[in-house]
Design a protein around this motif. Sequence first.
Motif, PDB file in Angstrom:
ATOM      1  N   GLU A 154       0.865  -1.165   0.000  1.00 60.37           N
ATOM      2  CA  GLU A 154       0.000   0.000   0.000  1.00 60.37           C
ATOM      3  C   GLU A 154       0.906   1.221   0.000  1.00 60.37           C
ATOM      4  O   GLU A 154       2.032   1.166   0.493  1.00 60.37           O
ATOM      5  N   LEU A 155       0.409   2.316  -0.548  1.00 57.52           N
ATOM      6  CA  LEU A 155       1.174   3.554  -0.607  1.00 57.52           C
ATOM      7  C   LEU A 155       0.302   4.699  -0.124  1.00 57.52           C
ATOM      8  O   LEU A 155      -0.903   4.728  -0.400  1.00 57.52           O
ATOM      9  N   VAL A 156       0.910   5.629   0.594  1.00 56.79           N
ATOM     10  CA  VAL A 156       0.238   6.860   0.980  1.00 56.79           C
ATOM     11  C   VAL A 156       1.163   7.987   0.572  1.00 56.79           C
ATOM     12  O   VAL A 156       2.354   7.979   0.908  1.00 56.79           O
ATOM     13  N   GLY A 157       0.632   8.949  -0.187  1.00 60.13           N
ATOM     14  CA  GLY A 157       1.461  10.056  -0.631  1.00 60.13           C
ATOM     15  C   GLY A 157       0.610  11.186  -1.173  1.00 60.13           C
ATOM     16  O   GLY A 157      -0.612  11.097  -1.246  1.00 60.13           O
ATOM     17  N   THR A 158       1.290  12.249  -1.569  1.00 57.41           N
ATOM     18  CA  THR A 158       0.620  13.408  -2.159  1.00 57.41           C
ATOM     19  C   THR A 158       0.636  13.247  -3.671  1.00 57.41           C
ATOM     20  O   THR A 158       1.706  13.136  -4.266  1.00 57.41           O
ATOM     21  N   LEU A 159      -0.539  13.243  -4.269  1.00 57.38           N
ATOM     22  CA  LEU A 159      -0.657  13.069  -5.715  1.00 57.38           C
ATOM     23  C   LEU A 159      -0.229  14.351  -6.419  1.00 57.38           C
ATOM     24  O   LEU A 159      -0.776  15.416  -6.165  1.00 57.38           O
ATOM     25  N   ARG A 160       0.756  14.245  -7.307  1.00 58.94           N
ATOM     26  CA  ARG A 160       1.245  15.401  -8.063  1.00 58.94           C
ATOM     27  C   ARG A 160       0.716  15.411  -9.487  1.00 58.94           C
ATOM     28  O   ARG A 160       0.555  16.464 -10.078  1.00 58.94           O
ATOM     29  N   GLY A 161       0.445  14.247 -10.048  1.00 59.11           N
ATOM     30  CA  GLY A 161      -0.075  14.180 -11.406  1.00 59.11           C
ATOM     31  C   GLY A 161      -0.350  12.748 -11.811  1.00 59.11           C
ATOM     32  O   GLY A 161       0.056  11.804 -11.127  1.00 59.11           O
ATOM     33  N   PHE A 162      -1.071  12.599 -12.944  1.00 63.55           N
ATOM     34  CA  PHE A 162      -1.392  11.274 -13.458  1.00 63.55           C
ATOM     35  C   PHE A 162      -1.700  11.401 -14.940  1.00 63.55           C
ATOM     36  O   PHE A 162      -1.885  12.496 -15.464  1.00 63.55           O
ATOM     37  N   ASP A 163      -1.763  10.261 -15.628  1.00 65.03           N
ATOM     38  CA  ASP A 163      -2.127  10.256 -17.047  1.00 65.03           C
ATOM     39  C   ASP A 163      -3.376   9.400 -17.256  1.00 65.03           C
ATOM     40  O   ASP A 163      -3.990   8.948 -16.287  1.00 65.03           O
ATOM     41  N   GLU A 164      -3.750   9.193 -18.517  1.00 70.10           N
ATOM     42  CA  GLU A 164      -4.988   8.453 -18.811  1.00 70.10           C
ATOM     43  C   GLU A 164      -4.931   6.991 -18.391  1.00 70.10           C
ATOM     44  O   GLU A 164      -5.960   6.325 -18.307  1.00 70.10           O
ATOM     45  N   TYR A 165      -3.727   6.467 -18.115  1.00 67.71           N
ATOM     46  CA  TYR A 165      -3.569   5.087 -17.644  1.00 67.71           C
ATOM     47  C   TYR A 165      -3.487   5.030 -16.117  1.00 67.71           C
ATOM     48  O   TYR A 165      -3.227   3.985 -15.545  1.00 67.71           O
ATOM     49  N   VAL A 166      -3.671   6.139 -15.477  1.00 72.16           N
ATOM     50  CA  VAL A 166      -3.568   6.324 -14.031  1.00 72.16           C
ATOM     51  C   VAL A 166      -2.171   5.979 -13.513  1.00 72.16           C
ATOM     52  O   VAL A 166      -2.007   5.556 -12.373  1.00 72.16           O
TER      53      VAL A 166
END
Length: 86
Positions: A28-40
């Motif tokens: 499992e991961l916990v973090g601050t989301l900075r960005g993503f693409d169409e494939y997540v």
Amino acid sequence: MAGRLQPLELVDKCIGSRIWIVMKSEKELVGTLRGFDEYVNMVLDDVTEIEFVGGVRRETQMDQILLNGAHVCILVPGGDPTAVGP
């Protein structure tokens, strides 16, 4: 369909926020989301990786990671894995 939120729109609203990610493996991961693409595929900052090995919980801290979206099972916006009981 007014009022409906599409999955990628929900992920987009999480940019800059903490997110709990449950992987298909024992991680499992916990973090601050900075960005993503169409494939997540995601870029996360200030990450805690939680791994369960032989019933033992092990945590690893990382500054930043690029996460392959194909290995993600569940995304929990604002989630906290320590709030969930065993």
